[in-house]
Design a protein around this motif. Structure first.
Motif, short mmCIF file in Angstrom:
data_model
loop_
_atom_site.label_atom_id
_atom_site.label_comp_id
_atom_site.label_asym_id
_atom_site.label_seq_id
_atom_site.Cartn_x
_atom_site.Cartn_y
_atom_site.Cartn_z
N UNK A 1 2.13 -3.43 13.79
CA UNK A 1 2.38 -4.11 12.62
C UNK A 1 2.35 -3.27 11.47
N UNK A 2 2.26 -1.94 11.41
CA UNK A 2 2.23 -1.20 10.22
C UNK A 2 3.55 -0.79 10.17
N UNK A 3 4.27 -0.95 8.94
CA UNK A 3 5.50 -0.73 8.72
C UNK A 3 5.72 0.77 8.28
N UNK B 1 6.56 1.20 23.24
CA UNK B 1 6.17 -0.23 22.92
C UNK B 1 6.29 -0.40 21.47
N UNK B 2 5.60 0.46 20.72
CA UNK B 2 5.57 0.45 19.18
C UNK B 2 6.92 0.48 18.69
N UNK B 3 7.70 1.47 19.10
CA UNK B 3 8.94 1.77 18.68
C UNK B 3 10.13 0.33 18.90
N UNK C 1 9.36 4.97 12.10
CA UNK C 1 10.73 5.79 11.57
C UNK C 1 10.53 7.25 12.08
N UNK C 2 9.46 7.52 12.48
CA UNK C 2 9.53 9.12 13.03
C UNK C 2 8.27 9.61 14.04
N UNK C 3 8.50 10.31 14.81
CA UNK C 3 7.68 10.62 15.93
C UNK C 3 7.57 12.14 15.92
N UNK C 4 6.45 12.87 15.80
CA UNK C 4 6.38 14.23 15.85
C UNK C 4 5.06 14.62 16.83
N UNK C 5 5.66 15.65 17.56
CA UNK C 5 4.50 15.93 18.57
C UNK C 5 4.31 17.51 18.41
N UNK D 1 0.85 -1.12 -0.11
CA UNK D 1 0.11 0.10 0.02
C UNK D 1 0.79 1.33 -0.06
N UNK D 2 0.29 2.16 -0.57
CA UNK D 2 1.11 3.49 -0.46
C UNK D 2 0.91 4.46 0.70
N UNK D 3 0.10 3.98 1.41
CA UNK D 3 -0.24 4.87 2.74
C UNK D 3 -1.50 4.66 3.44
N UNK D 4 -1.54 4.64 4.90
CA UNK D 4 -2.80 4.71 5.52
C UNK D 4 -2.70 5.55 6.71
N UNK D 5 -3.56 6.26 6.82
CA UNK D 5 -3.71 7.38 8.18
C UNK D 5 -4.89 6.88 9.04
N UNK D 6 -4.64 6.65 10.40
CA UNK D 6 -5.37 6.02 11.23
C UNK D 6 -5.59 7.05 12.19
#
Length: 720
Positions: free
Chosen positions: A65-67, A92-94, A100-104, A18-23
């Motif tokens: 599980x999302x890459x 835990x996800x990490x 590959x990134x976390x932005x707050x 998939x190209x991308x998914x937004x949750x």
């Protein structure tokens, strides 16, 4: 996707392709700790517990599980350290996944207590601001741009009711109704429920009565205590304050609405005493009324404070925003450019374009019925691995390694069956699997191993492939038949209702033409200049244009200013101005208008690249896969007896986007061929221009571009 079933939706995504998914989810959905015990079997849970399990652990596990996962956290100051549940979940996800990134994002990036950082044994830094801020957008830039401009008033009295009365009377004098019939509102923070109920509420009722307003215009909102219960329907009214149906003018609050409260119609805040809000949150509370209702309007917000709160506001502005009270009230307005837009389709007699959409129609039929007994016996788990390639800058493979997966995952048979069901997208139930528990348990034992009395998946096996094969065993085999249908359509080149005017932008470079030329065109259209000039004025203008070296700028009937710039205003610009996506688009547009062949063939050029403004979109497909709508950049038209006769579709692409466009480019050959066949003549043609193709110096690139366009324009000279 903000939905209790978000995990179900996410779990069925083809993660590898998939190209991308937004949750989109709130923190509570992923930090719930109920039923986090892996020893609990799904069959032992009640219906409510199953739902909680689904909304907590399942969603959290699915996100793991999302890459290539990117995580964006709003109000990130609530996840500042590992003691906070949300921070632990992200960690835990990490650890388990591929973050590959976390932005707050936060309007209050400050820690509750000072963070101490040791540089050496002798040197330590104490810092209360979150240390890893990478981008800082100061409050001063927002004020007057997308925030209201604050009007700060200081009350020099210690009497709470006097301050409330002063503020409320001033608010009522200047109160207004915003767009969509929204009433402006003022929030009075009361400190305690007793203050609200016994002092402030009676006083507010008294003042409103003078303006013939009753208590229905007051919202009391607090959590209640033994003496005063929570006001009925307060939460519902609070959440609907921005509705035109809300009659509320005055909001009385206790320990509510200090941060994160978004109410655009709130245009006043009163903090009359110390303790009306936490001392460290005076700035955040006072700014609750700054959200703008209408963009780019000069809206004001009344902030009424006593001396103590003014002092705290000044301190916090200086410490957190590096600004003074004077700057707070003034802001730093960006110089936004006003762009006026106009519809010219009627003047140009531009009719809709008739064409045929090519649609894929999918039909399927069963070729073989499911036989789980036979299919499950034939399933054999396969080995699992992934390949890592090392490449140089020229994409040459230097080294290839086959590696095994490293993440161990504890498992139980019943939960494994449940995972198979869940990912079947409601095509399987536990009732379907129960009769086949024996062969399924055999497969389960093959792909698991025991360590310290716990079961884990054996990383040597491809578990996902096995689960997919199990689901297939219960499915009928189907064959798909794909049929192509041609659907006649008619599309306008301008959706007039979407052409908003004026609009405000920071930079007008993307617009063609610029506003001075836009005004010239509109003035000519309306007869303000050109045909209305006297003979004397015409003669003077001809002289001026001649002295300026302008080319032929006048015809026998009228002066057309834009012809002195090389093009005819009535051969383009069905709306004004065009907003382009790139400098290359603007270059192509200019070159086409200047071409002699374009003028000789009496052609017209229209920009079509704005998705929101054009109906002419082509449903594209490639190798029996739908690619979605394609909106071409330009259309060159040729008329015959005033009707649109031929159309050259022009697409421009930068090198970055060229690869992704290849499937649509291939589809356009089929689109052109089928449409021309249906119309019985060569109605459509397609020109693809890529900036990287025009290599060389500026002159060479320009000549190559002109050559391609001239060659494409020969389409209009072909005989039918």
């Amino acid at each position: 996707i903000q939905n209790p079933n978000v995990a179900k939706v996410a779990s069925h995504q083809p993660y590898e392709t998939m190209f991308g998914v937004i949750l989109l989810t709130n923190a509570e959905k992923v930090i719930l700790e109920k039923l986090d015990d892996k020893e609990v079997l799904h069959k032992d849970l009640s219906k409510e517990q199953k739902q909680e399990w689904s909304s907590a652990n399942e969603l959290r596990d699915t996100i793991t599980k999302i890459p290539h996962l990117g995580i964006f956290i709003d109000e990130v100051h609530h996840a500042a350290n590992e003691e906070i549940k949300l921070r632990r979940v992200v960690s835990e996800w990490n650890d388990k996944g591929s973050v590959n990134m976390v932005a707050g994002f936060s309007g209050t990036p400050y820690l509750k207590s000072t963070e101490k950082i040791s540089i050496s044994e002798e040197v330590k830094i104490e810092h209360k601001e979150i240390s890893n801020i990478v981008y800082y957008y100061p409050l001063i830039k927002g004020i007057g741009n997308f925030l209201k401009t604050p009007v700060l008033k200081t009350a020099y009295t210690s009497n709470r009711l006097e301050i409330v009365e002063q503020a409320l009377r001033e608010f009522l004098t200047d109160s207004k109704t915003y767009e969509n019939a929204l009433n402006s509102k003022i929030a009075i923070y009361c400190g305690s429920i007793e203050n609200l109920e016994e002092q402030i509420y009676p006083k507010v009722c008294e003042i409103l009565a003078e303006s013939k307003l009753d208590s229905t215009h007051i919202l009391k909102f607090h959590k209640g205590n033994k003496s005063y219960p929570e006001p009925k329907n307060a939460l519902a009214e609070f959440e609907n304050l921005d509705s035109p149906l809300s009659k509320i003018k005055v909001i009385l609050l206790v320990q509510i609405g200090k941060e994160g409260w978004d109410c655009k119609s709130l245009s006043g805040v009163v903090l009359s005493q110390e303790g009306d809000c936490p001392k460290n949150m005076v700035l955040q509370t006072a700014c609750r009324c700054l959200r703008q209702v209408q963009k780019h309007k000069d809206e004001k917000a009344l902030i009424y404070l006593n001396e103590f709160n003014v002092k705290k506001l000044e301190e916090q502005l200086k410490q957190e925003q590096k600004m003074s009270l004077e700057e707070f009230q003034k802001g730093e307005k960006e110089k936004l450019i006003e762009v006026q837009r106009f519809d010219r389709t009627k003047r140009l007699h531009l009719s809709p374009i008739d064409f045929y959409q090519l649609k894929l129609v999918f039909e399927n039929f069963i070729t073989k019925s499911a036989n789980p007994v036979k299919s499950l016996k034939s399933i054999k788990p396969t080995k699992d691995s992934f390949i890592i390639k090392e490449q140089d800058l020229e994409n040459q493979v230097l080294n290839t390694e086959v590696k095994k997966r490293q993440i161990k995952e504890e498992v139980h048979f019943k939960l494994w069956l449940y995972a198979i069901i869940k990912e079947s997208f409601h095509t399987l139930t536990m009732h379907d699997l129960t009769p086949f528990e024996k062969p399924l348990k055999k497969l389960f034992d093959t792909i698991t191993l025991k360590e310290n009395d716990k079961l884990y998946f054996n990383l040597d096996f491809d578990r996902k492939a096995l689960e997919s094969s199990i689901r297939k065993a219960f499915c009928d085999k189907r064959k798909f038949h794909i049929q192509k249908e041609l659907i006649p359509q008619s599309a306008s080149l301008l959706i007039a209702s979407n052409l908003k005017s004026p609009i405000f932008v920071e930079d007008s470079k993307s617009f063609i033409p610029q506003q001075n030329i836009v005004q010239q065109i509109i003035d000519e259209d309306s007869g303000k200049i050109g045909t209305t000039l006297s003979e004397e004025d015409k003669a003077n203008l001809i002289k001026i244009l001649g002295e300026a070296g302008a080319q032929k700028a006048i015809n026998e009937k009228e002066i057309t200013i834009l012809k002195s710039q090389g093009f005819d205003k009535d051969k383009t610009y069905h709306y004004l101005p065009y907003q382009t996506d790139s400098a290359y688009e603007r270059e192509v547009f200019d070159e086409i208008l200047k071409l002699q062949k374009f003028k000789e063939l009496d052609l017209e050029l229209y920009y079509n690249g704005d998705n929101a403004l054009s109906e002419f979109k082509i449903e594209s497909s490639y190798k029996n896969t739908n690619l979605g709508n394609y909106t071409p950049d330009f259309l060159i038209l040729q008329r015959k007896q005033e009707q649109i006769h031929r159309i050259l579709i022009v697409e421009t692409k930068g090198q970055t986007f060229a690869e992704n466009f290849k499937p649509k480019k291939a589809f356009m050959d089929e689109f052109i061929k089928l449409n021309n066949k249906e119309f019985g003549y060569k109605k459509f043609s397609f020109l693809y221009l890529q900036d990287a193709d025009d290599k060389g110096n500026v002159l060479d690139k320009g000549n190559k571009l002109i050559g391609k366009i001239n060659e494409a324009l020969s389409f209009f000279e072909t005989k039918e």
